[in-house]
Enzyme design. Structure first.
Site, PDB file in Angstrom:
ATOM      1  N   SER A  98       0.798  -1.227   0.000  1.00  0.00           N
ATOM      2  CA  SER A  98       0.000   0.000   0.000  1.00  0.00           C
ATOM      3  C   SER A  98       0.828   1.274   0.000  1.00  0.00           C
ATOM      4  CB  SER A  98      -0.952   0.016   1.196  1.00  0.00           C
ATOM      5  OG  SER A  98      -0.247   0.199   2.407  1.00  0.00           O
ATOM      6  N   LYS A 130       0.298   4.548   6.750  1.00  0.00           N
ATOM      7  CA  LYS A 130      -0.179   5.430   5.682  1.00  0.00           C
ATOM      8  C   LYS A 130       0.490   6.794   5.847  1.00  0.00           C
ATOM      9  CE  LYS A 130      -3.267   2.249   4.601  1.00  0.00           C
ATOM     10  NZ  LYS A 130      -3.010   1.340   3.460  1.00  0.00           N
TER      11      LYS A 130
END
EC number: 3.4.21.89
Length: 217
Positions: free
Chosen positions: A35, A104
């Site tokens: 990701s 993230k």
């Protein structure tokens, strides 16, 4: 024998120091997904700075590790416990592989108005368009429209590999309001790639990307 006692003392001191470092300064984590490509590759090991946000405020652009308290991750398959590995992870001699954390990049801070997208397909924060050099440009990012104002004590996060990241955008579209991450769930700021050796480097927060973002109204 004296040498056995000395080795035991050295090992004991090393374990205590590792535990203290892991508890108060830095903690190691394992990257299980794609990701954050190209910033982070699958199977990278990183060190997380625990002073942020505990002692210093988060900044836009920083990469953070946070606990999954909202069910973002699928249920992990049950595997046989490895007591030795669990002990080494607990004292900080091995990176956390529990798969109960996510990583993230911070795009919006409390009060920020974050929108996708403007006429040029740029994300805007408080009206300022972002030029995002950290995004994986090997693929054209799919546009996932959103228009949110980040609540107090929360952040809005996105993966650098935009087409392969179930981040704030995805969870907000599934259930509005569920895409925000509580600051209390943030473990710390990802500071350094520690392994493999050919990828050792500090992680950039790209301050130039966010320097023109005004304070939230």
């Amino acid at each position: 024998m004296a040498w056995i006692r000395e080795i035991a003392i050295i090992l004991g001191v090393a374990i205590v120091l590792s535990f203290l470092i892991k508890t108060f300064l830095f903690k190691a984590f394992y990257i299980p997904s794609e990701s954050m490509v190209p910033t982070l590759e699958e199977n990278d090991r990183i060190f997380v700075n625990l002073f942020v946000p505990r002692n210093f405020p988060l900044q836009r652009g920083e990469v953070v590790v946070f606990r999954d308290t909202k069910g973002w991750l699928p249920e992990a398959p049950q595997t046989a416990a490895n007591p030795v590995q669990e002990v080494l992870e607990f004292v900080g001699l091995l990176p956390d592989t529990s798969q109960q954390h996510l990583i993230k990049r911070v795009i919006g801070l409390p009060g920020d108005h974050v929108v996708c997208c403007d006429a040029s397909q740029h994300i805007t924060v408080n009206g300022a368009a972002l030029n995002e050099p950290y995004v994986n440009h090997a693929e054209t990012p799919r546009v996932v429209p959103f228009d949110v104002t980040v609540p107090a004590n929360s952040i809005w996060v996105m993966g650098d590999n935009r087409n392969h990241s179930s981040d704030s955008r995805y969870h907000n579209s599934v259930q509005p309001g569920s895409g925000f991450v509580s600051l209390s769930d943030v473990e710390g700021q990802a500071a350094v790639i520690a392994w493999p050796l050919n990828r050792i480097r500090s992680l950039d927060s790209y301050p130039d990307t966010f320097k023109d973002v005004p304070a939230p109204k």
